[in-house]
Design a protein around this motif. Structure first.
Motif, PDB file in Angstrom:
ATOM      1  N   ALA A 157      27.738 -13.797  69.002  1.00 47.87           N
ATOM      2  CA  ALA A 157      26.237 -13.509  68.700  1.00 47.87           C
ATOM      3  C   ALA A 157      25.515 -14.481  69.671  1.00 47.87           C
ATOM      4  O   ALA A 157      25.978 -15.345  70.237  1.00 47.87           O
ATOM      5  N   PRO A 158      24.158 -14.201  69.815  1.00 47.00           N
ATOM      6  CA  PRO A 158      23.178 -13.074  69.173  1.00 47.00           C
ATOM      7  C   PRO A 158      23.205 -11.963  69.787  1.00 47.00           C
ATOM      8  O   PRO A 158      22.315 -11.263  69.650  1.00 47.00           O
ATOM      9  N   LEU A 159      24.126 -11.683  70.899  1.00 47.05           N
ATOM     10  CA  LEU A 159      24.211 -10.315  71.513  1.00 47.05           C
ATOM     11  C   LEU A 159      24.380  -9.159  70.669  1.00 47.05           C
ATOM     12  O   LEU A 159      23.964  -8.052  70.897  1.00 47.05           O
ATOM     13  N   PHE A 192      19.279  -7.473  70.349  1.00 52.89           N
ATOM     14  CA  PHE A 192      19.895  -7.079  71.560  1.00 52.89           C
ATOM     15  C   PHE A 192      20.805  -5.823  71.420  1.00 52.89           C
ATOM     16  O   PHE A 192      21.180  -5.234  72.581  1.00 52.89           O
ATOM     17  N   THR A 203      19.772 -16.418  65.899  1.00 56.00           N
ATOM     18  CA  THR A 203      19.243 -17.754  66.777  1.00 56.00           C
ATOM     19  C   THR A 203      17.754 -17.992  66.578  1.00 56.00           C
ATOM     20  O   THR A 203      17.108 -18.937  66.860  1.00 56.00           O
ATOM     21  N   GLN A 204      17.158 -16.726  66.586  1.00 60.54           N
ATOM     22  CA  GLN A 204      15.719 -16.656  66.450  1.00 60.54           C
ATOM     23  C   GLN A 204      15.295 -17.291  65.138  1.00 60.54           C
ATOM     24  O   GLN A 204      14.212 -17.809  64.949  1.00 60.54           O
ATOM     25  N   GLY A 249      16.805 -19.525  63.157  1.00 57.20           N
ATOM     26  CA  GLY A 249      17.634 -20.862  62.787  1.00 57.20           C
ATOM     27  C   GLY A 249      19.269 -20.726  62.661  1.00 57.20           C
ATOM     28  O   GLY A 249      19.830 -21.704  62.304  1.00 57.20           O
ATOM     29  N   GLY A 250      19.719 -19.293  62.872  1.00 59.83           N
ATOM     30  CA  GLY A 250      21.157 -19.473  62.698  1.00 59.83           C
ATOM     31  C   GLY A 250      21.760 -19.930  63.837  1.00 59.83           C
ATOM     32  O   GLY A 250      21.145 -20.523  64.792  1.00 59.83           O
ATOM     33  N   ALA A 271      24.576 -19.628  67.035  1.00 59.95           N
ATOM     34  CA  ALA A 271      25.567 -18.813  67.738  1.00 59.95           C
ATOM     35  C   ALA A 271      26.948 -19.396  67.783  1.00 59.95           C
ATOM     36  O   ALA A 271      27.993 -18.425  67.870  1.00 59.95           O
ATOM     37  N   VAL A 272      26.918 -20.714  67.737  1.00 57.41           N
ATOM     38  CA  VAL A 272      28.451 -21.253  67.750  1.00 57.41           C
ATOM     39  C   VAL A 272      29.236 -21.102  66.769  1.00 57.41           C
ATOM     40  O   VAL A 272      30.425 -20.755  66.938  1.00 57.41           O
TER      41      VAL A 272
END
Lengths: 434, 306
Positions: free
Chosen positions: B160-162, B167, B252-253, B255-256, B258-259
């Motif tokens: 994420a976030p790909l 995306f 992530t946009q 507030g999520g 990616a980690v």
């Protein structure tokens, strides 16, 4: 399978080798008997060695780029002295020549693509900055430990396989099954645990040294932002933004002046990796990472995005240009200037400022204030365009505006659909942005 | 009720008669079977089939990489190839080979008549197979990044976030997520089955301490699969919620994180590698002792004796 006595094998092998040598001398294919192989392998290895040294000589003359085998030189070499060396071993090494021919043909074909000009080869084995040194030494230590284990384990394995192989005089009964030995089981539990602890401590020490380093005054602060598929560099407090080519001052070993890089991402995950300067550090959206470098020598250090980030991840290259303090200050002074405005390219500038270019690109001092693409204020101070995918020349710039996919298929720059005349004018304008 | 005639009739139909059945019936028999040996063989065949497919993908990648600036495949196609190769090798080769050997050997080695849940066993196999089919259907049914290509192209780890809609528009990532979700159900079922079989169906006298090492390894690996596939399955569902129901787990946009995807993925990835190495070493351990020659006098004198 029965194994013939050793003396018989040896005799047969000698005969066959002699025959093979005869055949080779007359340029014929050897008989294909199994015992010919040692001689064949020896010759094959010799051919590979010659090929490698040949390539190495060619490579040392300077290649087209670090991603690119020295294409032109390689072709010269094959038609010149290099081919003579190869012909000597034509019988045994004919397939290698064939392979090289394929390589050269392919490489010549490939060389039509635009390629940046830089001879530097990135390697973790030639570190030039403290974090890279620490990692290099750690990797040598780990290699030594694991290499030792490899040799011990595989020697024992080879010993057991040979010593206890099936022989003609075996009676075929199941062997005695030996169960359990406290000594052995303790040994092969405790020793690996100790090895893992040692490796862990060695790695933890390096991580601590790099992550918790104290920065002296005079540290250069830079913010790097990863985009699909290019790099944005901000120099906080200096009031300018640049892209793809990072300029940093050289650091003295006695009085280090390191560069601290804050890593952010605008879209997907990326990873900042310049092998000679430091390990990889990810740029993760919605998160602040950081790393530091203190390059000990001036020059260009090339790197690459190291976290898969989309279609053109492979050509998300980066270069770090390490300069002496004077050169760096000179560069800083130039970058702080607004863009050049020459009357001779007024037409190109007008086209640039009245089309979609300004939606994505910034040229300081004009109405171009886009943030989505690289800042073009001092475009011509950079050696490459498209994040290192092509050298920054007039032809490449023109091609890039006309058809970005020709240089970097899948990049987010759209083809601008301009007439040839308009492209020429815009290119002329861009060429003045020093 | 038992007369001499019915006693003399064989209750068990020998396999030689089965082979005389028409082709359709024989294929049908394999499809509806709940026999652990047949399912084991099918798992192995399934694994080997995808091993060949994954190998072909790797070959194409190596050809592309053989020379610099090669144009053998497009960047898009290359990204699809390494995504599919990685996913295939880990989920469609590693897992079935693991379960194939376990299915065939474990009941035989512990003296059980079959696995603990034969129907679950068959269901799991067909779920795994369906997962593989869904994943490979993406080559003709999906849409990659920027609308080009077909197969998933987000990497086998699909960071994420790909994988977010922004995306990765189109459906290729959905094929990846749903394919792994479905085959994950199968893996969980079989792993559960193997652990239950080993714990509950050993023949009298075979305590855990006397159990062959091979069976032990299978049980441990199955327990590991059970633990590590579940988070991945949960993560796939979260990814699908993100993509279809406007969730923000990995967005992530909004507030999520990616980690957190990286954690979810590698809690599977690392033990899975361990499983694969166990699988191979366990097979070697079966092979070596039994083929060792019988000269006990050759045992070196320094080797400790019990």
């Amino acid at each position: 399978m029965k194994v013939a006595p050793a003396h018989f094998c040896e005799k047969a092998m000698n005969e066959c080798t002699a025959k093979a040598l005869d055949n080779t001398a007359y340029g014929q294919q050897s008989s294909g008997h199994r015992s010919v192989w040692p001689e064949q392998i020896r010759r094959g290895v010799a051919t590979v060695r010659q090929l490698l040294s040949h390539l190495e000589t060619v490579g040392r003359c300077g290649g087209d780029s670090w991603t690119n085998v020295p294409v032109g030189r390689l072709t010269d070499g094959i038609t010149g002295a290099g081919s003579k060396v190869l012909k000597l071993n034509l019988t045994t090494g004919f397939w290698l020549v064939g392979l090289q021919t394929v390589l050269v043909t392919g490489a010549v074909k490939a060389s039509t693509a635009a390629s940046p000009a830089d001879p530097a080869v990135p390697s973790i084995f030639s570190p030039s900055s403290t974090p890279a040194y620490s990692i290099y030494h750690l990797s040598l230590f780990v290699l030594a430990v694991t290499g030792f284990i490899f040799v011990v384990v595989f020697s024992l394995l080879a010993y057991a396989v040979i010593k206890f192989r099936l022989r003609a005089e075996d009676d075929g009964r199941e062997p005695a099954q030996i169960y359990g030995s406290n000594q052995v089981e303790l040994a092969w539990t405790v020793i690996p645990v100790l090895i893992v602890v040692v490796l862990f401590l060695a790695a933890a020490r390096v991580i601590h040294a790099i992550e918790d380093a104290k920065f002296p005054p005079g540290t250069t602060e830079i913010t790097a932002i990863g985009h699909q598929f290019w790099w944005e560099y901000q120099y906080p407090g200096q009031g300018f933004v640049t892209a793809n080519e990072l300029h940093v001052p050289v650091s003295d070993r006695e009085h280090p002046t390191p560069t601290h890089i804050t890593l952010l991402s605008a879209d997907t995950n990326h990873s900042f990796w310049v092998p000679q300067l430091a390990g990889k550090t990810d740029l993760i959206p919605n998160r602040v990472n950081s790393m530091w470098i203190d390059p000990h020598e001036t020059g260009v250090f090339v790197g690459q995005c190291a976290q898969y980030c989309g279609t053109q991840h492979a050509k998300m290259l980066l270069r770090v240009i390490v300069e002496s303090r004077e050169d760096f200050d000179k560069w800083l002074a130039n970058e702080k200037q607004p863009a050049a405005t020459l009357d001779s390219v007024r037409q190109g500038r007008h086209i640039f400022e009245t089309t979609a270019c300004v939606n994505c690109h910034t040229v300081a001092g004009t109405n171009a204030k886009g943030k989505f693409g690289p800042d073009l204020t001092h475009l011509m101070s950079r050696e490459t365009i498209a994040s290192g995918a092509a050298a920054n020349t007039q032809e490449n710039l023109r091609l890039w505006i006309k058809d970005p996919d020709a240089i970097k298929p899948g990049s987010l720059m759209p083809a601008m659909q301009m007439s040839d005349q308009e492209i020429d004018a815009v290119t002329a304008y861009l060429l003045t942005l020093h | 009720m038992l007369d001499a005639d019915s006693i003399s009739k064989p209750m068990f139909v020998p396999p030689s008669e089965a082979t005389t059945l028409p082709l359709f019936d024989r294929v049908h028999e394999w499809i509806v079977t709940v026999d652990h040996k047949k399912l084991g063989l099918m798992y192995l065949g399934y694994g080997i089939l995808f091993l060949v497919i994954g190998g072909l993908e790797a070959t194409v990648m190596r050809i592309q990489l053989a020379i610099p600036h090669n144009h053998f495949v497009s960047p898009q196609a290359f990204n699809e190839l390494f995504t599919m190769h990685g996913t295939t090798m880990v989920f469609l080769v590693g897992m079935p080979l693991l379960f194939g050997f376990a299915n065939y050997m474990v009941p035989l080695m512990i003296g059980a008549r079959d696995m603990a849940f034969p129907r679950l066993n068959a269901w799991s196999f067909w779920m795994s197979a369906l997962g593989g089919i869904i994943l490979y259907f993406s080559f003709i049914g999906g849409n990659g990044l920027y609308g080009a290509g077909g197969a998933p192209d987000v990497g086998w780890f699909a960071y994420a976030p790909l994988t977010a809609r922004a995306f990765s528009p189109g459906h290729s990532t959905d094929y990846w997520a749903i394919g792994l979700l479905v085959s994950g159900f199968g893996s969980i079922g079989t792993a559960l089955n193997i652990v239950t079989t080993v714990l509950c169906m050993r023949c009298p006298g075979m305590t855990l301490g006397r159990m062959p090492l091979f069976v032990w390894l299978n049980m441990v690996m199955s327990a590991m699969v059970l633990i590590v596939i579940s988070p991945l399955t949960a993560a796939q569902i979260m990814l699908l919620i993100d993509r279809y129901l406007g969730g923000h787990f990995f967005d992530t946009q909004a507030g999520g994180s990616a980690v957190i995807w990286m954690h979810f993925f590698w809690i599977l990835g690392i033990p899975k590698c361990t499983c694969s190495s166990f699988r191979d070493s366990r097979s070697l351990r079966r092979l070596f002792p039994s083929s060792r020659a019988s000269r006990s006098s050759d045992t070196p004198s320094w080797w400790p004796r019990p």
